[in-house]
Design a protein around this motif. Sequence first.
Motif, PDB file in Angstrom:
ATOM      1  N   ALA A   1     -16.671 -23.522  -6.384  1.00  0.00           N
ATOM      2  CA  ALA A   1     -17.752 -24.138  -5.645  1.00  0.00           C
ATOM      3  C   ALA A   1     -17.171 -25.116  -4.660  1.00  0.00           C
ATOM      4  CB  ALA A   1     -18.861 -24.144  -6.328  1.00  0.00           C
ATOM      5  N   ARG A   2     -17.374 -26.097  -4.748  1.00  0.00           N
ATOM      6  CA  ARG A   2     -17.501 -27.193  -4.188  1.00  0.00           C
ATOM      7  C   ARG A   2     -16.045 -27.024  -3.353  1.00  0.00           C
ATOM      8  NH1 ARG A   2     -21.298 -29.419  -2.999  1.00  0.00           N
ATOM      9  NH2 ARG A   2     -21.717 -31.105  -5.041  1.00  0.00           N
ATOM     10  N   VAL A   3     -14.886 -26.281  -3.411  1.00  0.00           N
ATOM     11  CA  VAL A   3     -14.250 -26.227  -1.843  1.00  0.00           C
ATOM     12  C   VAL A   3     -14.547 -25.303  -1.001  1.00  0.00           C
ATOM     13  CG1 VAL A   3     -12.640 -27.799  -2.870  1.00  0.00           C
ATOM     14  CG2 VAL A   3     -12.331 -25.369  -3.419  1.00  0.00           C
ATOM     15  N   GLY A   4     -15.141 -23.867  -2.129  1.00  0.00           N
ATOM     16  CA  GLY A   4     -15.321 -22.700  -1.542  1.00  0.00           C
ATOM     17  C   GLY A   4     -14.673 -22.173  -1.650  1.00  0.00           C
ATOM     18  N   ILE A   5     -14.208 -22.164  -2.644  1.00  0.00           N
ATOM     19  CA  ILE A   5     -12.259 -20.425  -2.637  1.00  0.00           C
ATOM     20  C   ILE A   5     -12.920 -19.292  -2.876  1.00  0.00           C
ATOM     21  CG2 ILE A   5     -13.535 -20.881  -5.458  1.00  0.00           C
ATOM     22  CD1 ILE A   5     -10.098 -21.605  -4.640  1.00  0.00           C
ATOM     23  N   SER A   6     -13.965 -18.994  -2.254  1.00  0.00           N
ATOM     24  CA  SER A   6     -14.571 -17.274  -1.964  1.00  0.00           C
ATOM     25  C   SER A   6     -14.132 -17.243  -1.172  1.00  0.00           C
ATOM     26  CB  SER A   6     -15.993 -17.667  -3.183  1.00  0.00           C
ATOM     27  OG  SER A   6     -16.791 -17.800  -2.663  1.00  0.00           O
ATOM     28  N   GLU A   7     -14.352 -18.264  -0.230  1.00  0.00           N
ATOM     29  CA  GLU A   7     -13.669 -18.230   1.332  1.00  0.00           C
ATOM     30  C   GLU A   7     -12.722 -18.491   1.732  1.00  0.00           C
ATOM     31  OE1 GLU A   7     -16.583 -19.543   1.167  1.00  0.00           O
ATOM     32  OE2 GLU A   7     -17.495 -18.211   0.430  1.00  0.00           O
ATOM     33  N   LEU A   8     -11.461 -19.426   0.704  1.00  0.00           N
ATOM     34  CA  LEU A   8     -10.455 -19.164   0.799  1.00  0.00           C
ATOM     35  C   LEU A   8      -9.105 -17.767   0.253  1.00  0.00           C
ATOM     36  CD1 LEU A   8      -9.835 -22.937  -0.433  1.00  0.00           C
ATOM     37  CD2 LEU A   8      -9.885 -22.128   2.019  1.00  0.00           C
ATOM     38  N   ASP A   9      -8.512 -18.099   1.147  1.00  0.00           N
ATOM     39  CA  ASP A   9      -7.142 -17.017   0.961  1.00  0.00           C
ATOM     40  C   ASP A   9      -6.263 -18.159  -0.116  1.00  0.00           C
ATOM     41  OD1 ASP A   9      -5.439 -15.949   0.842  1.00  0.00           O
ATOM     42  OD2 ASP A   9      -5.000 -15.004   2.505  1.00  0.00           O
ATOM     43  N   ARG A  10      -5.974 -18.083  -0.578  1.00  0.00           N
ATOM     44  CA  ARG A  10      -5.307 -18.479  -1.136  1.00  0.00           C
ATOM     45  C   ARG A  10      -3.539 -18.669  -0.931  1.00  0.00           C
ATOM     46  NH1 ARG A  10      -6.860 -20.224  -7.104  1.00  0.00           N
ATOM     47  NH2 ARG A  10      -4.476 -20.554  -7.439  1.00  0.00           N
TER      48      ARG A  10
ATOM     49  N   ASP B   1     -29.335 -30.772  -6.580  1.00  0.00           N
ATOM     50  CA  ASP B   1     -29.492 -30.486  -5.401  1.00  0.00           C
ATOM     51  C   ASP B   1     -29.357 -28.160  -4.954  1.00  0.00           C
ATOM     52  OD1 ASP B   1     -29.330 -29.479  -2.366  1.00  0.00           O
ATOM     53  OD2 ASP B   1     -28.241 -30.234  -1.650  1.00  0.00           O
ATOM     54  N   PRO B   2     -30.702 -27.811  -4.977  1.00  0.00           N
ATOM     55  CA  PRO B   2     -31.043 -26.510  -5.437  1.00  0.00           C
ATOM     56  C   PRO B   2     -29.949 -25.516  -4.309  1.00  0.00           C
ATOM     57  CG  PRO B   2     -32.554 -27.082  -5.567  1.00  0.00           C
ATOM     58  CD  PRO B   2     -31.964 -28.427  -5.081  1.00  0.00           C
ATOM     59  N   ALA B   3     -29.295 -26.797  -2.972  1.00  0.00           N
ATOM     60  CA  ALA B   3     -28.607 -26.427  -1.939  1.00  0.00           C
ATOM     61  C   ALA B   3     -27.354 -26.141  -2.097  1.00  0.00           C
ATOM     62  CB  ALA B   3     -28.948 -26.506  -0.719  1.00  0.00           C
ATOM     63  N   ASP B   4     -26.806 -27.206  -3.168  1.00  0.00           N
ATOM     64  CA  ASP B   4     -25.889 -27.283  -3.393  1.00  0.00           C
ATOM     65  C   ASP B   4     -24.705 -26.113  -3.579  1.00  0.00           C
ATOM     66  OD1 ASP B   4     -23.173 -28.458  -4.453  1.00  0.00           O
ATOM     67  OD2 ASP B   4     -24.159 -30.051  -5.334  1.00  0.00           O
ATOM     68  N   PRO B   5     -23.588 -25.712  -3.390  1.00  0.00           N
ATOM     69  CA  PRO B   5     -23.165 -24.496  -3.931  1.00  0.00           C
ATOM     70  C   PRO B   5     -22.452 -24.270  -4.960  1.00  0.00           C
ATOM     71  CG  PRO B   5     -21.672 -25.517  -2.365  1.00  0.00           C
ATOM     72  CD  PRO B   5     -22.569 -26.483  -2.367  1.00  0.00           C
ATOM     73  N   VAL B   6     -22.765 -25.719  -6.272  1.00  0.00           N
ATOM     74  CA  VAL B   6     -22.191 -25.814  -6.687  1.00  0.00           C
ATOM     75  C   VAL B   6     -22.898 -25.749  -8.188  1.00  0.00           C
ATOM     76  CG1 VAL B   6     -21.401 -27.985  -9.389  1.00  0.00           C
ATOM     77  CG2 VAL B   6     -20.686 -27.443  -6.797  1.00  0.00           C
TER      78      VAL B   6
ATOM     79  N   PRO C   1     -26.798 -19.232 -11.685  1.00  0.00           N
ATOM     80  CA  PRO C   1     -26.714 -18.257 -10.370  1.00  0.00           C
ATOM     81  C   PRO C   1     -27.761 -17.815 -11.100  1.00  0.00           C
ATOM     82  CG  PRO C   1     -25.600 -17.593 -12.111  1.00  0.00           C
ATOM     83  CD  PRO C   1     -25.752 -18.692 -12.160  1.00  0.00           C
ATOM     84  N   PRO C   2     -28.696 -16.834 -10.035  1.00  0.00           N
ATOM     85  CA  PRO C   2     -30.293 -16.417  -9.723  1.00  0.00           C
ATOM     86  C   PRO C   2     -30.667 -15.621 -11.079  1.00  0.00           C
ATOM     87  CG  PRO C   2     -28.488 -15.551  -7.873  1.00  0.00           C
ATOM     88  CD  PRO C   2     -28.183 -16.288  -8.617  1.00  0.00           C
ATOM     89  N   CYS C   3     -31.286 -15.502 -11.471  1.00  0.00           N
ATOM     90  CA  CYS C   3     -31.876 -15.136 -12.878  1.00  0.00           C
ATOM     91  C   CYS C   3     -32.167 -13.284 -12.877  1.00  0.00           C
ATOM     92  CB  CYS C   3     -33.167 -16.139 -14.069  1.00  0.00           C
ATOM     93  SG  CYS C   3     -32.584 -17.083 -14.543  1.00  0.00           S
ATOM     94  N   ALA C   4     -32.850 -13.493 -12.013  1.00  0.00           N
ATOM     95  CA  ALA C   4     -32.984 -12.064 -11.538  1.00  0.00           C
ATOM     96  C   ALA C   4     -33.156 -11.770 -10.112  1.00  0.00           C
ATOM     97  CB  ALA C   4     -34.833 -11.744 -11.196  1.00  0.00           C
TER      98      ALA C   4
ATOM     99  N   ARG D   1     -22.430 -36.340 -11.968  1.00  0.00           N
ATOM    100  CA  ARG D   1     -23.207 -36.761 -11.455  1.00  0.00           C
ATOM    101  C   ARG D   1     -23.553 -35.831 -10.649  1.00  0.00           C
ATOM    102  NH1 ARG D   1     -19.231 -39.973  -8.523  1.00  0.00           N
ATOM    103  NH2 ARG D   1     -18.374 -38.707  -7.866  1.00  0.00           N
ATOM    104  N   TRP D   2     -23.306 -35.066 -10.185  1.00  0.00           N
ATOM    105  CA  TRP D   2     -24.013 -33.669  -9.228  1.00  0.00           C
ATOM    106  C   TRP D   2     -24.427 -32.761 -10.247  1.00  0.00           C
ATOM    107  CZ3 TRP D   2     -18.553 -30.811  -8.955  1.00  0.00           C
ATOM    108  CH2 TRP D   2     -18.198 -31.467  -7.545  1.00  0.00           C
TER     109      TRP D   2
END
Length: 169
Positions: A121-130, A39-44, A50-53, A33-34
């Motif tokens: 990406a959906r849960v923002g794992i990079s900003e979470l402290d597990r 949606d280019p703004a979707d973190p997924v 990711p950016p090519c350049a 579905r995603w």
Amino acid sequence: MTPSFRRHGHAVRMELDDGEVALLRGLHEELRRWLADPDPADPVMARLFPPCAPEDDLVDAEVRALIFEDLLAERIEALDALMDIVDRGRSRGGRVRVDLVDDEPSLVLGVLNDIRLALGARVGISELDRNDVDEDHPAAWAIMVMDHLAYLQEQLIRILDPSAASEGY
């Protein structure tokens, strides 16, 4: 715990319990579905594409315009192929067994990775402290699923590339 992947002659046997199959079906639908309406703004989308350049927005946009649709179609095709593989499995005793042949083990590995990255990406794992995520946290379920997918990936990598396993992958 019964391994989910093991070498079986020239194939890799995938054997998932019914709960894992149901989980994969649900995650397939969600990611499908995603990807169907990107949606280019979707973190997924940012995580899966990711950016090519990254150093040059103009070049990145030009490259993306050339290849994005093909990459998106490949991801959707691989995602659907995983479900085709699971569907051809034989169910017995609460487990679904299917032999992966040719490039199917790599395809499964890639799709498991895509699903894991999308969940992260959906849960923002990079900003979470597990360490701060307890079982009541909204991201707890996704993290458990990501960990399980990583466990499955690790089993498959150990079969596909035993040298990677010996290096502590």
